[in-house]
Design a protein around this motif. Structure first.
Motif, PDB file in Angstrom:
ATOM      1  N   LEU A 118      -2.974   1.518   0.039  1.00 46.40           N
ATOM      2  CA  LEU A 118      -2.992   1.349  -1.506  1.00 46.40           C
ATOM      3  C   LEU A 118      -2.213   2.035  -2.172  1.00 46.40           C
ATOM      4  CD1 LEU A 118      -3.545  -0.310  -4.036  1.00 46.40           C
ATOM      5  CD2 LEU A 118      -5.498   0.635  -4.189  1.00 46.40           C
ATOM      6  N   ARG A 149       1.532   1.849  -1.352  1.00 49.36           N
ATOM      7  CA  ARG A 149       2.022   0.447  -2.184  1.00 49.36           C
ATOM      8  C   ARG A 149       2.199   0.852  -3.544  1.00 49.36           C
ATOM      9  NH1 ARG A 149       4.001  -3.954  -2.080  1.00 49.36           N
ATOM     10  NH2 ARG A 149       3.069  -5.744  -3.364  1.00 49.36           N
ATOM     11  N   ARG A 195       5.762   0.529  -5.547  1.00 51.15           N
ATOM     12  CA  ARG A 195       5.831  -0.405  -6.651  1.00 51.15           C
ATOM     13  C   ARG A 195       6.444   0.473  -7.961  1.00 51.15           C
ATOM     14  NH1 ARG A 195       7.875  -4.604  -5.691  1.00 51.15           N
ATOM     15  NH2 ARG A 195       6.942  -5.486  -7.798  1.00 51.15           N
ATOM     16  N   GLN A 253       9.166  -6.403 -13.049  1.00 52.08           N
ATOM     17  CA  GLN A 253       8.636  -7.050 -11.661  1.00 52.08           C
ATOM     18  C   GLN A 253       7.439  -6.368 -11.270  1.00 52.08           C
ATOM     19  OE1 GLN A 253      11.970  -5.332  -9.348  1.00 52.08           O
ATOM     20  NE2 GLN A 253      12.703  -7.492  -9.182  1.00 52.08           N
ATOM     21  N   SER A 254       6.866  -5.350 -11.696  1.00 49.63           N
ATOM     22  CA  SER A 254       5.625  -4.636 -11.273  1.00 49.63           C
ATOM     23  C   SER A 254       4.856  -4.176 -12.279  1.00 49.63           C
ATOM     24  CB  SER A 254       6.051  -3.495 -10.559  1.00 49.63           C
ATOM     25  OG  SER A 254       4.956  -2.459 -10.232  1.00 49.63           O
ATOM     26  N   TYR A 255       3.309  -4.498 -12.137  1.00 49.40           N
ATOM     27  CA  TYR A 255       2.373  -4.382 -13.119  1.00 49.40           C
ATOM     28  C   TYR A 255       2.307  -2.685 -12.923  1.00 49.40           C
ATOM     29  CZ  TYR A 255      -2.230  -3.896 -15.029  1.00 49.40           C
ATOM     30  OH  TYR A 255      -3.380  -3.397 -16.270  1.00 49.40           O
ATOM     31  N   THR A 256       2.201  -2.280 -11.759  1.00 46.52           N
ATOM     32  CA  THR A 256       2.263  -0.715 -11.502  1.00 46.52           C
ATOM     33  C   THR A 256       3.042   0.056 -12.286  1.00 46.52           C
ATOM     34  OG1 THR A 256       1.320  -1.426  -9.219  1.00 46.52           O
ATOM     35  CG2 THR A 256       2.033   0.979  -9.937  1.00 46.52           C
ATOM     36  N   HIS A 292      -2.706   5.649 -21.495  1.00 46.63           N
ATOM     37  CA  HIS A 292      -2.850   4.362 -21.390  1.00 46.63           C
ATOM     38  C   HIS A 292      -3.672   4.015 -20.062  1.00 46.63           C
ATOM     39  CE1 HIS A 292      -2.511  -0.035 -22.037  1.00 46.63           C
ATOM     40  NE2 HIS A 292      -1.949  -0.072 -20.609  1.00 46.63           N
ATOM     41  N   LYS A 295      -7.454   2.217 -19.561  1.00 45.28           N
ATOM     42  CA  LYS A 295      -7.619   1.233 -18.507  1.00 45.28           C
ATOM     43  C   LYS A 295      -8.600   1.551 -17.754  1.00 45.28           C
ATOM     44  CE  LYS A 295      -5.908  -2.361 -18.379  1.00 45.28           C
ATOM     45  NZ  LYS A 295      -6.226  -3.642 -18.981  1.00 45.28           N
ATOM     46  N   GLU A 344     -12.250  -0.342 -16.780  1.00 37.93           N
ATOM     47  CA  GLU A 344     -12.585  -0.813 -15.573  1.00 37.93           C
ATOM     48  C   GLU A 344     -13.913  -0.208 -15.043  1.00 37.93           C
ATOM     49  OE1 GLU A 344     -11.237  -3.348 -14.736  1.00 37.93           O
ATOM     50  OE2 GLU A 344      -9.249  -3.264 -15.439  1.00 37.93           O
ATOM     51  N   ASP A 380     -10.541  -3.356  -8.745  1.00 37.54           N
ATOM     52  CA  ASP A 380      -9.694  -2.937 -10.112  1.00 37.54           C
ATOM     53  C   ASP A 380      -9.941  -1.436 -10.371  1.00 37.54           C
ATOM     54  OD1 ASP A 380      -9.298  -5.612 -10.312  1.00 37.54           O
ATOM     55  OD2 ASP A 380     -10.428  -5.992 -12.183  1.00 37.54           O
ATOM     56  N   TYR A 434      -8.117   0.834  -8.122  1.00 41.06           N
ATOM     57  CA  TYR A 434      -6.616   0.648  -8.249  1.00 41.06           C
ATOM     58  C   TYR A 434      -5.955   1.351  -9.551  1.00 41.06           C
ATOM     59  CZ  TYR A 434      -2.179  -1.240 -10.288  1.00 41.06           C
ATOM     60  OH  TYR A 434      -0.965  -1.671 -10.728  1.00 41.06           O
ATOM     61  N   HIS A 435      -6.812   1.216 -10.440  1.00 42.04           N
ATOM     62  CA  HIS A 435      -6.305   1.806 -11.838  1.00 42.04           C
ATOM     63  C   HIS A 435      -6.659   3.205 -11.729  1.00 42.04           C
ATOM     64  CE1 HIS A 435      -6.411  -2.411 -13.471  1.00 42.04           C
ATOM     65  NE2 HIS A 435      -5.392  -1.779 -14.312  1.00 42.04           N
TER      66      HIS A 435
HETATM   67  N1  LIG Z   1      -4.787  -3.856  -6.683  1.00 38.96           N
HETATM   68  C1  LIG Z   1      -3.922  -4.028  -7.424  1.00 38.96           C
HETATM   69  C2  LIG Z   1      -4.567  -4.487  -8.809  1.00 38.96           C
HETATM   70  N2  LIG Z   1      -5.768  -4.531  -9.168  1.00 38.96           N
HETATM   71  C3  LIG Z   1      -5.678  -5.202 -10.386  1.00 38.96           C
HETATM   72  N3  LIG Z   1      -4.605  -5.335 -10.800  1.00 38.96           N
HETATM   73  C4  LIG Z   1      -4.122  -5.749 -12.202  1.00 38.96           C
HETATM   74  O1  LIG Z   1      -4.651  -5.239 -12.966  1.00 38.96           O
HETATM   75  C5  LIG Z   1      -4.419  -5.973 -14.576  1.00 38.96           C
HETATM   76  C6  LIG Z   1      -5.730  -5.637 -15.033  1.00 38.96           C
HETATM   77  O2  LIG Z   1      -6.333  -6.874 -15.782  1.00 38.96           O
HETATM   78  P1  LIG Z   1      -6.824  -6.702 -17.342  1.00 38.96           P
HETATM   79  O3  LIG Z   1      -7.405  -8.195 -17.482  1.00 38.96           O
HETATM   80  O4  LIG Z   1      -7.828  -5.620 -17.312  1.00 38.96           O
HETATM   81  O5  LIG Z   1      -5.605  -6.364 -17.879  1.00 38.96           O
HETATM   82  P2  LIG Z   1      -4.713  -7.102 -18.814  1.00 38.96           P
HETATM   83  O6  LIG Z   1      -5.303  -7.397 -20.125  1.00 38.96           O
HETATM   84  O7  LIG Z   1      -4.030  -8.455 -17.879  1.00 38.96           O
HETATM   85  O8  LIG Z   1      -3.519  -6.120 -18.751  1.00 38.96           O
HETATM   86  P3  LIG Z   1      -3.126  -5.379 -19.934  1.00 38.96           P
HETATM   87  O9  LIG Z   1      -2.122  -5.919 -20.613  1.00 38.96           O
HETATM   88  O10 LIG Z   1      -4.296  -4.701 -20.919  1.00 38.96           O
HETATM   89  O11 LIG Z   1      -2.592  -3.982 -19.238  1.00 38.96           O
HETATM   90  C7  LIG Z   1      -4.277  -7.406 -13.716  1.00 38.96           C
HETATM   91  O12 LIG Z   1      -3.103  -7.727 -13.982  1.00 38.96           O
HETATM   92  C8  LIG Z   1      -4.498  -7.383 -12.197  1.00 38.96           C
HETATM   93  O13 LIG Z   1      -3.388  -8.210 -11.689  1.00 38.96           O
HETATM   94  C9  LIG Z   1      -3.694  -4.945  -9.836  1.00 38.96           C
HETATM   95  N4  LIG Z   1      -2.321  -4.956  -9.581  1.00 38.96           N
HETATM   96  C10 LIG Z   1      -1.975  -4.531  -8.421  1.00 38.96           C
HETATM   97  N5  LIG Z   1      -2.705  -4.044  -7.427  1.00 38.96           N
HETATM   98  C11 LIG Z   1      -1.941  -3.587  -6.228  1.00 38.96           C
HETATM   99  O14 LIG Z   1      -0.657  -2.901  -6.578  1.00 38.96           O
HETATM  100  C12 LIG Z   1       0.278  -3.554  -5.785  1.00 38.96           C
HETATM  101  C13 LIG Z   1       1.504  -3.809  -6.429  1.00 38.96           C
HETATM  102  O15 LIG Z   1       1.423  -4.586  -7.733  1.00 38.96           O
HETATM  103  P4  LIG Z   1       2.828  -4.666  -8.901  1.00 38.96           P
HETATM  104  O16 LIG Z   1       2.860  -3.421  -9.039  1.00 38.96           O
HETATM  105  O17 LIG Z   1       2.418  -5.630  -9.867  1.00 38.96           O
HETATM  106  O18 LIG Z   1       3.742  -5.344  -7.856  1.00 38.96           O
HETATM  107  C14 LIG Z   1      -0.249  -5.224  -5.453  1.00 38.96           C
HETATM  108  O19 LIG Z   1       0.235  -5.798  -4.455  1.00 38.96           O
HETATM  109  C15 LIG Z   1      -1.770  -4.557  -5.114  1.00 38.96           C
HETATM  110  O20 LIG Z   1      -1.907  -4.133  -3.857  1.00 38.96           O
END
Ligand SMILES: N=c1c2ncn([C@@H]3O[C@H](COP(=O)(O)OP(=O)(O)OP(=O)(O)O)[C@@H](O)[C@H]3O)c2ncn1[C@@H]1O[C@H](COP(=O)(O)O)[C@@H](O)[C@H]1O
Length: 107
Positions: free
Chosen positions: A9, A12, A16, A23-26, A36, A40, A44, A66, A69-70
């Motif tokens: 992780l 990853r 990301r 493209q990426s939430y991260t 921020h 978050k 969580e 969650d 990750y955060h």
């Molecule tokens: N493990 C995680 C993971 N756990 C939770 N989340 C995201 O965390 C967010 C939290 O959701 P919430 O409902 O609390 O928040 P929200 O209201 O949608 O978000 P905000 O607008 O408040 O920030 C969601 O979008 C989840 O998808 C994650 N996003 C990514 N990962 C890992 O990170 C990798 C890379 O992700 P990207 O960066 O998006 O490509 C993924 O393949 C995973 O391995």
């Protein structure tokens, strides 16, 4: 099947962080800064605590994932690695939690 680990992780998140925020939430989280990310992570943690007292194991697993990750994104933003945490945990294996607490100044 190979097991996905916290080290995977961390890698990853590292990868990301180099993508775009679209493209990426991260990356989007990182761009919003430490305060921020800390907020978050705190949300969580609260959701994890609620799931634990509700005795819903599936929900607890999901919320704990969650949270981890955060927390790891927050660590990245602050330049803390999994190796730093492992070193601290390793250092603590020298004594029990009760003994550590008793050794704190003013305890
Ligand atoms: N493990 C995680 C993971 N756990 C939770 N989340 C995201 O965390 C967010 C939290 O959701 P919430 O409902 O609390 O928040 P929200 O209201 O949608 O978000 P905000 O607008 O408040 O920030 C969601 O979008 C989840 O998808 C994650 N996003 C990514 N990962 C890992 O990170 C990798 C890379 O992700 P990207 O960066 O998006 O490509 C993924 O393949 C995973 O391995």
């Amino acid at each position: 099947m190979t097991r996905f680990t916290l080290a995977d992780l961390e890698k990853r998140i590292e990868e990301r962080a180099r993508a775009s925020a679209e493209q990426s939430y991260t990356r989007a989280l990182i761009d919003k800064g430490a305060a921020h990310c800390a907020k978050k992570m705190g949300e969580e943690a609260f959701e994890t605590a609620i799931a634990a007292v509700q005795e819903d194991k599936g929900r607890l697993v999901s919320e704990a994932a969650d949270l981890i990750y955060h927390l790891m994104v927050l660590m990245k933003v602050r330049g803390v690695t999994l190796a730093d945490i492992e070193a601290e945990l390793d250092r603590r294996t020298a004594q029990s939690g009760h003994a550590e607490k008793a050794s704190r100044p003013g305890a």
